[in-house]
Design a protein around this motif. Structure first.
Motif, mmCIF file in Angstrom:
data_model
loop_
_atom_site.group_PDB
_atom_site.id
_atom_site.type_symbol
_atom_site.label_atom_id
_atom_site.label_comp_id
_atom_site.label_asym_id
_atom_site.label_seq_id
_atom_site.Cartn_x
_atom_site.Cartn_y
_atom_site.Cartn_z
ATOM 1 N N ALA A 8 37.179 -14.705 31.251
ATOM 2 C CA ALA A 8 36.960 -13.688 30.223
ATOM 3 C C ALA A 8 35.483 -13.739 29.858
ATOM 4 C CB ALA A 8 37.831 -13.982 28.999
ATOM 5 N N LEU A 9 34.850 -12.562 29.789
ATOM 6 C CA LEU A 9 33.415 -12.513 29.534
ATOM 7 C C LEU A 9 33.065 -11.267 28.751
ATOM 8 C CD1 LEU A 9 31.619 -11.294 32.709
ATOM 9 C CD2 LEU A 9 34.018 -11.792 32.775
ATOM 10 N N PRO A 10 31.872 -11.255 28.130
ATOM 11 C CA PRO A 10 31.451 -10.041 27.431
ATOM 12 C C PRO A 10 31.347 -8.882 28.425
ATOM 13 C CG PRO A 10 30.036 -11.902 26.866
ATOM 14 C CD PRO A 10 30.907 -12.346 28.008
ATOM 15 N N ASP A 11 31.833 -7.713 28.019
ATOM 16 C CA ASP A 11 31.782 -6.531 28.877
ATOM 17 C C ASP A 11 30.467 -5.803 28.619
ATOM 18 O OD1 ASP A 11 32.410 -4.525 30.624
ATOM 19 O OD2 ASP A 11 33.854 -3.546 29.310
ATOM 20 N N ARG A 12 29.405 -6.365 29.194
ATOM 21 C CA ARG A 12 28.082 -5.748 29.068
ATOM 22 C C ARG A 12 27.297 -6.027 30.346
ATOM 23 N NH1 ARG A 12 27.391 -10.264 25.281
ATOM 24 N NH2 ARG A 12 26.092 -11.775 26.351
ATOM 25 N N VAL A 35 38.418 -6.838 38.645
ATOM 26 C CA VAL A 35 38.364 -6.644 37.201
ATOM 27 C C VAL A 35 39.784 -6.303 36.749
ATOM 28 C CG1 VAL A 35 37.384 -5.288 35.313
ATOM 29 C CG2 VAL A 35 35.978 -5.855 37.318
ATOM 30 N N LEU A 36 40.369 -7.169 35.947
ATOM 31 C CA LEU A 36 41.746 -6.983 35.497
ATOM 32 C C LEU A 36 41.836 -6.152 34.229
ATOM 33 C CD1 LEU A 36 43.097 -10.602 36.011
ATOM 34 C CD2 LEU A 36 43.379 -8.640 37.530
ATOM 35 N N GLU A 37 40.828 -6.302 33.343
ATOM 36 C CA GLU A 37 40.937 -5.658 32.038
ATOM 37 C C GLU A 37 39.548 -5.492 31.436
ATOM 38 O OE1 GLU A 37 44.131 -6.697 28.898
ATOM 39 O OE2 GLU A 37 42.458 -8.055 28.520
ATOM 40 N N ARG A 38 39.368 -4.402 30.710
ATOM 41 C CA ARG A 38 38.155 -4.158 29.922
ATOM 42 C C ARG A 38 38.601 -3.577 28.593
ATOM 43 N NH1 ARG A 38 34.131 -0.544 33.050
ATOM 44 N NH2 ARG A 38 32.732 -1.281 31.436
ATOM 45 N N GLY A 41 35.214 -4.711 24.181
ATOM 46 C CA GLY A 41 33.950 -5.378 24.472
ATOM 47 C C GLY A 41 34.079 -6.638 25.314
ATOM 48 N N ARG A 42 35.280 -6.887 25.845
ATOM 49 C CA ARG A 42 35.512 -8.067 26.696
ATOM 50 C C ARG A 42 36.088 -7.596 28.024
ATOM 51 N NH1 ARG A 42 33.666 -12.838 25.515
ATOM 52 N NH2 ARG A 42 35.415 -13.902 26.396
ATOM 53 N N ALA A 43 35.836 -8.357 29.056
ATOM 54 C CA ALA A 43 36.410 -8.094 30.375
ATOM 55 C C ALA A 43 37.118 -9.357 30.842
ATOM 56 C CB ALA A 43 35.309 -7.710 31.365
ATOM 57 N N VAL A 44 38.157 -9.173 31.632
ATOM 58 C CA VAL A 44 38.847 -10.292 32.272
ATOM 59 C C VAL A 44 38.784 -10.031 33.768
ATOM 60 C CG1 VAL A 44 41.008 -11.572 32.535
ATOM 61 C CG2 VAL A 44 40.368 -10.656 30.288
ATOM 62 N N ASP A 45 38.204 -10.975 34.492
ATOM 63 C CA ASP A 45 38.016 -10.842 35.938
ATOM 64 C C ASP A 45 38.678 -11.998 36.662
ATOM 65 O OD1 ASP A 45 36.371 -8.744 35.239
ATOM 66 O OD2 ASP A 45 34.505 -9.762 35.721
ATOM 67 N N ASP A 46 39.241 -11.704 37.826
ATOM 68 C CA ASP A 46 39.723 -12.733 38.748
ATOM 69 C C ASP A 46 38.697 -12.845 39.862
ATOM 70 O OD1 ASP A 46 42.028 -13.626 37.567
ATOM 71 O OD2 ASP A 46 43.401 -12.652 38.969
ATOM 72 N N LEU A 47 38.188 -14.053 40.076
ATOM 73 C CA LEU A 47 37.239 -14.295 41.144
ATOM 74 C C LEU A 47 37.858 -15.266 42.130
ATOM 75 C CD1 LEU A 47 35.378 -14.459 38.210
ATOM 76 C CD2 LEU A 47 33.710 -14.017 39.979
ATOM 77 N N THR A 48 37.737 -14.971 43.402
ATOM 78 C CA THR A 48 38.161 -15.898 44.445
ATOM 79 C C THR A 48 36.895 -16.427 45.083
ATOM 80 O OG1 THR A 48 40.169 -14.612 44.832
ATOM 81 C CG2 THR A 48 39.542 -16.182 46.549
ATOM 82 N N VAL A 49 36.798 -17.749 45.158
ATOM 83 C CA VAL A 49 35.606 -18.385 45.718
ATOM 84 C C VAL A 49 36.011 -19.396 46.783
ATOM 85 C CG1 VAL A 49 34.318 -18.106 43.556
ATOM 86 C CG2 VAL A 49 35.501 -20.249 43.988
#
Length: 170
Positions: A8-12, A35-38, A41-49
Motif C-alpha cells: 500500500a502506497l500513496p497514490d501520487r 494495481v489492485l486498488e486506488r 489517495g492510496r494505492a494497493v499494488d501486487d508486485l512479483t519479483v
C-alpha cells in the motif's frame, strides 16, 4: 524464487518509482506489477519479483519500510509467473463448457495456478451468512464442497457434505 509483495502506497506520481528503486537496490528484479486498488489517495499494488532464494526476505521488508507512506500488506512465495495473455483462462472456460458436471471442481483445481496461490476451496455457507449477528452460526453450518490439491485440513466448525475434487481423484 518468485516473491509476491502486496504494497500500500500513496497514490501520487513517483511513489511506485520509489518502491521500484528500493526493490532494485536490495536485489529484487520486478517481473510484474498489478494495481489492485486506488482509493482515497492510496494505492494497493501486487508486485512479483525474482528474489535470490538464499537472501533473507527481511532485506526487502526493511527497504520498503524505509519509504515514507509505504506499507507492506503481504509477502508470499509465488508459485509461477502469471501470464495474462497465455490463454489459460479461455482454456479453463472450454473445459468447464465441455464437462459442466465437473465445472466447480475444474475451476477450483485451476484457481491456484491462475492466481499464484497454493490452494483453493469452494465453500457452501448458510443463506444468512452475510447478515449481521448470524455469521457465526452460518459459518458453523458451512461446508467445503470442493478443494484443490494441497488444501489444508478443513477448519473446525465446518464439515464436508460432498467429496472434494481431491477425494474424487484418489
Amino acid at each position: 524464487m518468485l516473491l509476491r509483495l502486496r504494497v500500500a502506497l500513496p497514490d501520487r506520481p513517483g511513489s511506485l518509482g520509489q518502491v521500484a528503486r528500493t526493490l532494485g537496490v536490495v536485489g529484487a528484479d520486478i517481473v510484474s506489477v498489478v494495481v489492485l486498488e486506488r482509493v482515497g489517495g492510496r494505492a494497493v499494488d501486487d508486485l512479483t519479483v525474482v528474489w535470490p532464494a538464499s537472501a533473507p526476505v527481511d532485506r526487502v521488508l526493511t527497504g520498503l519500510a524505509a519509504i515514507p507512506g509505504v506499507r507492506v500488506d503481504g509477502v508470499w512465495r509465488g508459485t509461477e509467473l502469471s501470464e495474462p495473455s497465455s490463454g489459460r483462462e479461455v482454456a479453463l472456460i472450454g473445459q468447464v463448457a465441455a464437462n459442466p458436471q465437473n465445472g466447480l471442481a475444474t475451476v477450483v483445481d485451476a484457481a491456484p495456478a491462475l492466481f499464484g496461490a497454493d490452494w483453493a476451496v469452494a465453500i457452501l455457507v448458510g443463506s444468512d451468512w452475510a447478515g449481521g449477528g448470524a455469521r457465526a452460526q452460518a459459518w458453523s453450518d458451512s461446508s467445503v464442497i470442493c478443494a484443490s490439491w494441497r488444501t489444508p485440513d478443513v477448519p473446525t466448525g465446518g464439515h464436508r457434505t460432498t467429496p472434494t475434487s481431491r477425494d474424487q481423484r484418489s
